[in-house]
Motif scaffolding. Sequence first.
Motif, PDB file in Angstrom:
ATOM      1  N   TYR A   6       1.331  -1.399   0.436  1.00  0.00           N
ATOM      2  CA  TYR A   6      -0.138  -0.390   0.102  1.00  0.00           C
ATOM      3  C   TYR A   6       0.683   1.230  -0.051  1.00  0.00           C
ATOM      4  O   TYR A   6       0.423   2.497   0.349  1.00  0.00           O
ATOM      5  CB  TYR A   6      -0.924   0.252   1.244  1.00  0.00           C
ATOM      6  CG  TYR A   6      -2.020  -1.292   0.971  1.00  0.00           C
ATOM      7  CD1 TYR A   6      -2.586  -1.125   0.362  1.00  0.00           C
ATOM      8  CD2 TYR A   6      -1.623  -2.234   2.158  1.00  0.00           C
ATOM      9  CE1 TYR A   6      -4.024  -2.279   0.193  1.00  0.00           C
ATOM     10  CE2 TYR A   6      -2.626  -3.681   1.890  1.00  0.00           C
ATOM     11  CZ  TYR A   6      -4.003  -3.371   1.032  1.00  0.00           C
ATOM     12  OH  TYR A   6      -4.919  -3.814   1.120  1.00  0.00           O
ATOM     13  N   ASP A   7       1.901   1.213  -0.606  1.00  0.00           N
ATOM     14  CA  ASP A   7       2.797   2.266  -0.410  1.00  0.00           C
ATOM     15  C   ASP A   7       2.321   3.539  -0.994  1.00  0.00           C
ATOM     16  O   ASP A   7       2.387   4.224  -0.048  1.00  0.00           O
ATOM     17  CB  ASP A   7       4.362   1.966  -0.888  1.00  0.00           C
ATOM     18  CG  ASP A   7       4.748   0.507  -0.873  1.00  0.00           C
ATOM     19  OD1 ASP A   7       4.690   0.345   0.679  1.00  0.00           O
ATOM     20  OD2 ASP A   7       6.476   0.262  -0.701  1.00  0.00           O
ATOM     21  N   SER A   8       2.048   3.501  -1.843  1.00  0.00           N
ATOM     22  CA  SER A   8       1.432   4.441  -3.139  1.00  0.00           C
ATOM     23  C   SER A   8       0.248   5.440  -1.982  1.00  0.00           C
ATOM     24  O   SER A   8      -0.333   6.279  -2.617  1.00  0.00           O
ATOM     25  CB  SER A   8       0.914   3.788  -4.389  1.00  0.00           C
ATOM     26  OG  SER A   8      -0.529   2.633  -4.314  1.00  0.00           O
ATOM     27  N   ASN A   9      -0.277   4.245  -1.476  1.00  0.00           N
ATOM     28  CA  ASN A   9      -1.470   4.955  -0.366  1.00  0.00           C
ATOM     29  C   ASN A   9      -0.789   5.712   0.541  1.00  0.00           C
ATOM     30  O   ASN A   9      -1.533   5.753   1.779  1.00  0.00           O
ATOM     31  CB  ASN A   9      -2.609   4.507   0.383  1.00  0.00           C
ATOM     32  CG  ASN A   9      -3.090   3.402  -0.801  1.00  0.00           C
ATOM     33  OD1 ASN A   9      -2.467   2.200  -2.072  1.00  0.00           O
ATOM     34  ND2 ASN A   9      -4.427   3.702  -1.129  1.00  0.00           N
ATOM     35  N   TYR A  28       2.737   6.527   8.141  1.00  0.00           N
ATOM     36  CA  TYR A  28       1.180   6.396   7.318  1.00  0.00           C
ATOM     37  C   TYR A  28       1.539   7.992   7.153  1.00  0.00           C
ATOM     38  O   TYR A  28       2.022   9.098   7.936  1.00  0.00           O
ATOM     39  CB  TYR A  28       0.402   6.175   7.775  1.00  0.00           C
ATOM     40  CG  TYR A  28      -0.921   7.341   7.686  1.00  0.00           C
ATOM     41  CD1 TYR A  28      -1.663   6.244   6.682  1.00  0.00           C
ATOM     42  CD2 TYR A  28      -1.604   8.349   7.643  1.00  0.00           C
ATOM     43  CE1 TYR A  28      -2.806   6.716   5.890  1.00  0.00           C
ATOM     44  CE2 TYR A  28      -3.030   8.667   7.378  1.00  0.00           C
ATOM     45  CZ  TYR A  28      -3.437   7.906   6.089  1.00  0.00           C
ATOM     46  OH  TYR A  28      -4.329   8.880   5.835  1.00  0.00           O
ATOM     47  N   GLY A  30      -0.990   9.146   4.518  1.00  0.00           N
ATOM     48  CA  GLY A  30      -1.577   8.756   3.431  1.00  0.00           C
ATOM     49  C   GLY A  30      -2.901  10.268   3.783  1.00  0.00           C
ATOM     50  O   GLY A  30      -2.214  11.381   3.515  1.00  0.00           O
ATOM     51  N   LEU A  31      -3.741  10.127   2.653  1.00  0.00           N
ATOM     52  CA  LEU A  31      -4.831  10.883   2.661  1.00  0.00           C
ATOM     53  C   LEU A  31      -5.082  11.891   4.458  1.00  0.00           C
ATOM     54  O   LEU A  31      -4.388  13.331   3.978  1.00  0.00           O
ATOM     55  CB  LEU A  31      -5.903  10.428   2.393  1.00  0.00           C
ATOM     56  CG  LEU A  31      -6.392   9.141   0.977  1.00  0.00           C
ATOM     57  CD1 LEU A  31      -7.816   9.080   0.562  1.00  0.00           C
ATOM     58  CD2 LEU A  31      -6.669  10.950   0.119  1.00  0.00           C
ATOM     59  N   CYS A  80      -7.435   0.387   9.436  1.00  0.00           N
ATOM     60  CA  CYS A  80      -7.605   2.004   8.823  1.00  0.00           C
ATOM     61  C   CYS A  80      -7.350   2.846   9.775  1.00  0.00           C
ATOM     62  O   CYS A  80      -6.380   2.965  10.610  1.00  0.00           O
ATOM     63  CB  CYS A  80      -9.488   1.774   8.333  1.00  0.00           C
ATOM     64  SG  CYS A  80      -9.936   1.489   9.571  1.00  0.00           S
ATOM     65  N   ASP A  89      -9.484   6.754   6.764  1.00  0.00           N
ATOM     66  CA  ASP A  89      -9.212   6.760   5.347  1.00  0.00           C
ATOM     67  C   ASP A  89      -8.877   4.764   5.673  1.00  0.00           C
ATOM     68  O   ASP A  89      -7.982   4.409   6.682  1.00  0.00           O
ATOM     69  CB  ASP A  89      -7.495   6.924   5.411  1.00  0.00           C
ATOM     70  CG  ASP A  89      -6.916   6.471   4.045  1.00  0.00           C
ATOM     71  OD1 ASP A  89      -7.168   5.447   3.603  1.00  0.00           O
ATOM     72  OD2 ASP A  89      -5.592   7.052   4.318  1.00  0.00           O
ATOM     73  N   ASN A  91      -9.216   3.282   2.915  1.00  0.00           N
ATOM     74  CA  ASN A  91      -8.675   1.878   1.779  1.00  0.00           C
ATOM     75  C   ASN A  91     -10.383   2.283   0.718  1.00  0.00           C
ATOM     76  O   ASN A  91     -10.279   1.541   0.054  1.00  0.00           O
ATOM     77  CB  ASN A  91      -8.287   1.107   1.467  1.00  0.00           C
ATOM     78  CG  ASN A  91      -7.657   0.905   0.349  1.00  0.00           C
ATOM     79  OD1 ASN A  91      -7.060   1.564  -1.015  1.00  0.00           O
ATOM     80  ND2 ASN A  91      -7.433  -0.099   0.225  1.00  0.00           N
ATOM     81  N   SER A  92     -10.808   2.829   0.787  1.00  0.00           N
ATOM     82  CA  SER A  92     -11.913   3.576  -0.554  1.00  0.00           C
ATOM     83  C   SER A  92     -12.963   2.035   0.098  1.00  0.00           C
ATOM     84  O   SER A  92     -13.461   1.709  -0.867  1.00  0.00           O
ATOM     85  CB  SER A  92     -11.908   4.073  -1.918  1.00  0.00           C
ATOM     86  OG  SER A  92     -11.054   4.843  -2.467  1.00  0.00           O
ATOM     87  N   TYR A  96      -7.350  -1.802   4.789  1.00  0.00           N
ATOM     88  CA  TYR A  96      -5.892  -2.485   3.737  1.00  0.00           C
ATOM     89  C   TYR A  96      -5.384  -3.163   5.070  1.00  0.00           C
ATOM     90  O   TYR A  96      -5.973  -3.390   6.158  1.00  0.00           O
ATOM     91  CB  TYR A  96      -4.761  -0.861   4.289  1.00  0.00           C
ATOM     92  CG  TYR A  96      -4.484   0.491   4.302  1.00  0.00           C
ATOM     93  CD1 TYR A  96      -4.132   0.591   2.982  1.00  0.00           C
ATOM     94  CD2 TYR A  96      -5.137   0.749   4.551  1.00  0.00           C
ATOM     95  CE1 TYR A  96      -4.680   2.270   2.515  1.00  0.00           C
ATOM     96  CE2 TYR A  96      -5.864   2.204   4.292  1.00  0.00           C
ATOM     97  CZ  TYR A  96      -5.231   2.912   3.150  1.00  0.00           C
ATOM     98  OH  TYR A  96      -5.270   3.987   2.281  1.00  0.00           O
TER      99      TYR A  96
END
Length: 121
Positions: A6-9, A28, A30-31, A80, A89, A91-92, A96
Amino acid sequence: MAQKSYDSNGVFLSKKTLYSGDKVILKYNGLLSQAGAEGIYVHIGYGENWDNRSFVPMKNLNGIFEAEIDIQEGKICGICFKDSADNWDNNSGENYIFTISKKPARKKQTKKTSNVIKIKH
């Protein structure tokens, strides 16, 4: 089985293979971090039903949030994140998900016997 990345997240674990009993560092950025959250918690659960759920506060280290987590028994670890304003977050909606591997069985050590032959005189 390769662990999903999940590196891109912005989700990073200190180990590629997880075993129950491990302590791992979770990072983390992320978003929620990118949106300027001041406090972030990681929500962790095990198995399909998120057993043994816990919230762990993460430390903000220059915009990257970090926490040490204990990997418990189970086949999967779900993660999460939420901030102090209750934004999530997850992951939609997929969360994770990390696979917990079974520790390889240790080989039993056999007692070595001496190859010396005793001769009586």
